[in-house]
Scaffold this motif. Structure first.
Motif, mmCIF file in Angstrom:
data_model
loop_
_atom_site.group_PDB
_atom_site.id
_atom_site.type_symbol
_atom_site.label_atom_id
_atom_site.label_comp_id
_atom_site.label_asym_id
_atom_site.label_seq_id
_atom_site.Cartn_x
_atom_site.Cartn_y
_atom_site.Cartn_z
ATOM 1 N N GLU A 193 0.894 -1.110 0.035
ATOM 2 C CA GLU A 193 -0.054 0.025 0.061
ATOM 3 C C GLU A 193 0.927 1.403 -0.009
ATOM 4 O O GLU A 193 1.965 1.365 0.557
ATOM 5 C CB GLU A 193 -0.966 -0.002 1.390
ATOM 6 C CG GLU A 193 -1.978 -0.845 1.344
ATOM 7 C CD GLU A 193 -3.056 -0.621 2.383
ATOM 8 O OE1 GLU A 193 -2.934 0.264 2.679
ATOM 9 O OE2 GLU A 193 -3.682 -1.629 2.791
ATOM 10 N N SER A 194 0.509 2.410 -0.452
ATOM 11 C CA SER A 194 0.896 3.565 -0.593
ATOM 12 C C SER A 194 1.607 3.988 0.840
ATOM 13 O O SER A 194 2.470 4.645 1.057
ATOM 14 C CB SER A 194 0.360 4.684 -1.386
ATOM 15 O OG SER A 194 -0.840 5.049 -0.868
ATOM 16 N N THR A 195 0.508 3.915 1.789
ATOM 17 C CA THR A 195 0.893 4.284 3.109
ATOM 18 C C THR A 195 2.068 3.673 3.700
ATOM 19 O O THR A 195 2.821 4.218 4.348
ATOM 20 C CB THR A 195 -0.531 4.118 3.983
ATOM 21 O OG1 THR A 195 -1.777 4.840 3.472
ATOM 22 C CG2 THR A 195 -0.209 4.647 5.407
ATOM 23 N N PHE A 225 5.303 4.736 2.116
ATOM 24 C CA PHE A 225 5.460 6.107 2.557
ATOM 25 C C PHE A 225 6.298 6.060 4.066
ATOM 26 O O PHE A 225 7.079 6.840 4.174
ATOM 27 C CB PHE A 225 4.212 7.048 2.543
ATOM 28 C CG PHE A 225 4.493 8.410 3.145
ATOM 29 C CD1 PHE A 225 4.778 9.478 2.060
ATOM 30 C CD2 PHE A 225 4.251 8.936 4.281
ATOM 31 C CE1 PHE A 225 5.062 10.857 2.222
ATOM 32 C CE2 PHE A 225 4.800 10.307 4.558
ATOM 33 C CZ PHE A 225 5.152 11.146 3.542
ATOM 34 N N VAL A 226 5.809 5.532 4.834
ATOM 35 C CA VAL A 226 6.174 5.040 6.199
ATOM 36 C C VAL A 226 7.793 4.618 5.978
ATOM 37 O O VAL A 226 8.685 5.107 6.545
ATOM 38 C CB VAL A 226 5.485 4.043 7.008
ATOM 39 C CG1 VAL A 226 6.303 3.579 8.136
ATOM 40 C CG2 VAL A 226 4.188 4.709 7.446
ATOM 41 N N ILE A 227 7.875 3.450 4.812
ATOM 42 C CA ILE A 227 9.110 3.028 4.555
ATOM 43 C C ILE A 227 10.247 4.220 4.224
ATOM 44 O O ILE A 227 11.342 4.388 4.777
ATOM 45 C CB ILE A 227 9.374 1.937 3.717
ATOM 46 C CG1 ILE A 227 8.674 0.739 4.247
ATOM 47 C CG2 ILE A 227 10.740 1.552 3.092
ATOM 48 C CD1 ILE A 227 8.151 -0.215 3.023
ATOM 49 N N MET A 228 9.673 5.109 3.213
ATOM 50 C CA MET A 228 10.388 6.349 2.978
ATOM 51 C C MET A 228 10.859 7.274 4.308
ATOM 52 O O MET A 228 11.996 7.557 4.315
ATOM 53 C CB MET A 228 9.694 7.074 1.841
ATOM 54 C CG MET A 228 9.488 6.429 0.483
ATOM 55 S SD MET A 228 9.036 7.410 -0.529
ATOM 56 C CE MET A 228 7.486 7.697 -0.447
ATOM 57 N N GLU A 229 9.997 7.497 4.799
ATOM 58 C CA GLU A 229 10.099 8.039 6.114
ATOM 59 C C GLU A 229 11.128 7.610 7.147
ATOM 60 O O GLU A 229 12.015 8.321 7.719
ATOM 61 C CB GLU A 229 8.873 8.545 6.936
ATOM 62 C CG GLU A 229 7.771 9.611 6.256
ATOM 63 C CD GLU A 229 6.716 9.676 7.313
ATOM 64 O OE1 GLU A 229 6.363 10.981 7.371
ATOM 65 O OE2 GLU A 229 6.171 8.635 7.937
#
Length: 74
Positions: free
Chosen positions: A1-3, A6-10
């Motif tokens: 999922e995109s969420t 996004f958490v992995i990127m953060e």
């Protein structure tokens, strides 16, 4: 999922990239419109490209391992 992505990127920015100009650029990229495109543009043209792929792969492998363990436990 995109969420989750996004958490992995953060997490990558917070855990791997040292304080400095590039970290601020990544944080700004994640806070603007189209964060995935902005993040990838910066990462792919940086010295952190290999680190990013290794970090992302490790996180995805961990996620798969947890799902498999949960299914085996059921």
């Amino acid at each position: 999922e995109s969420t989750e992505s996004f958490v992995i990127m953060e997490d990558f920015v917070n855990e791997v990239v040292p304080e400095g100009k590039f970290k601020l650029q990544l944080i700004n990229a994640l806070n603007r419109d189209k964060p995935f495109r902005n993040f990838n543009f910066l990462i792919h043209s940086s010295d952190y490209r290999k680190n990013w792929f290794a970090f992302k792969l490790a996180r995805l492998e961990e996620k798969v391992r947890k799902k498999l363990n949960n299914r085996l436990a059921d």
